[in-house]
Write an enzyme that holds these catalytic residues in place. Sequence first.
Site, PDB file in Angstrom:
ATOM      1  N   GLY A  98       5.665  -1.588   4.021  1.00  0.00           N
ATOM      2  CA  GLY A  98       4.088  -1.814   4.741  1.00  0.00           C
ATOM      3  C   GLY A  98       3.455  -2.754   4.739  1.00  0.00           C
ATOM      4  O   GLY A  98       2.896  -3.784   5.572  1.00  0.00           O
ATOM      5  N   GLU A 105       9.371  -7.507  -3.740  1.00  0.00           N
ATOM      6  CA  GLU A 105       9.624  -6.364  -3.985  1.00  0.00           C
ATOM      7  C   GLU A 105      11.054  -5.496  -4.670  1.00  0.00           C
ATOM      8  O   GLU A 105      10.667  -5.322  -6.141  1.00  0.00           O
ATOM      9  CB  GLU A 105       9.160  -4.922  -2.952  1.00  0.00           C
ATOM     10  CG  GLU A 105       7.286  -5.156  -2.520  1.00  0.00           C
ATOM     11  CD  GLU A 105       6.751  -4.768  -1.904  1.00  0.00           C
ATOM     12  OE1 GLU A 105       5.674  -4.529  -2.193  1.00  0.00           O
ATOM     13  OE2 GLU A 105       7.329  -3.493  -1.651  1.00  0.00           O
TER      14      GLU A 105
HETATM   15  C1  5RP Z   1       4.010  -3.827   0.323  1.00  0.00           C
HETATM   16  C2  5RP Z   1       4.455  -2.434   0.471  1.00  0.00           C
HETATM   17  C3  5RP Z   1       2.968  -1.716  -0.501  1.00  0.00           C
HETATM   18  O1  5RP Z   1       3.445  -1.589  -2.054  1.00  0.00           O
HETATM   19  C4  5RP Z   1       2.835  -0.470   0.291  1.00  0.00           C
HETATM   20  O2  5RP Z   1       3.113  -0.978   1.760  1.00  0.00           O
HETATM   21  C5  5RP Z   1       1.337   0.051  -0.234  1.00  0.00           C
HETATM   22  O3  5RP Z   1       0.394  -0.765   0.802  1.00  0.00           O
HETATM   23  P1  5RP Z   1      -1.450   0.045  -0.166  1.00  0.00           P
HETATM   24  O4  5RP Z   1      -1.375  -0.129  -1.626  1.00  0.00           O
HETATM   25  O5  5RP Z   1      -2.222  -1.571   1.209  1.00  0.00           O
HETATM   26  O6  5RP Z   1      -1.432   1.019   0.911  1.00  0.00           O
HETATM   27  O7  5RP Z   1       5.270  -1.954  -0.166  1.00  0.00           O
HETATM   28  O8  5RP Z   1       5.415  -4.192   0.914  1.00  0.00           O
END
Ligand code: 5RP
Length: 238
Positions: A98, A105
């Site tokens: 997201g 990651e």
């Molecule tokens: C980024 C990610 C994040 O871990 C995921 O989007 C969750 O984000 P948040 O803690 O802001 O909800 O995968 O690439």
Amino acid sequence: MSQDALKVAAAERALTFVEPGMSLGLGTGSTTAKFVEALGRKVAAGLDVTCVATSEATEAQARSLGIRMSTLEETPFLDLVIDGADEIDGNLRLIKGGGGALLREKIVATTSARMIVIADASKKVDTLGAFPLPLEVVSFGLTATQNMITALAGDVGCEGEIRLRLRPDGQPLLTDGGNLILDCHFGRIEEPEELDEALKLIPGVIENGLFLGIADLAIIAGDDGISIIGSEDDDFDE
Ligand code: 5RP
């Protein structure tokens, strides 16, 4: 409790898994940012850890807090990565990306002995897929890549709109690696392993946001307290 407070609660529980001398991967996103904040306080109080970030944003935050940062070149094996997720199912399968950092990651998570996911309860799902699955793709041949995604994902029962992720100014969002993100609105992903295999066949797809068999533990904070998926007692060396 506010969503912010739940993120803090999950982050603080994750901190109890950190031991002096560890090499840590730091994920990306608002929940991980809470963890980095808490880690920064521990470091200021004398905790000795070495960290590798999964994004430029996390790197900047950690450095600003005085956390000792390394690179995967210097520190290619990590003891533990702490990261957030967009969705988590009961089998510790995740959708991530997201924040657009899914490639770094996944590289960091797969070179870590253990991955702990931290999240508020809104991220827990029975079936993955309500959150659009992000794919990191190269810009060359984008339409051909998109057509292949439609065909091969369709073969495993996943259909839906595929959208190029844009920045607020309407320009394509570029990842830290200079690639594009396609968000796949598939809805329910009944067989994530099959979809993962299918997406791996497409040359223009660098990586997808399904994290399968990678996370060891999820710490999920809800109004009724913290729930854990996975075993808290597992040895780091397993
Ligand atoms: C980024 C990610 C994040 O871990 C995921 O989007 C969750 O984000 P948040 O803690 O802001 O909800 O995968 O690439």
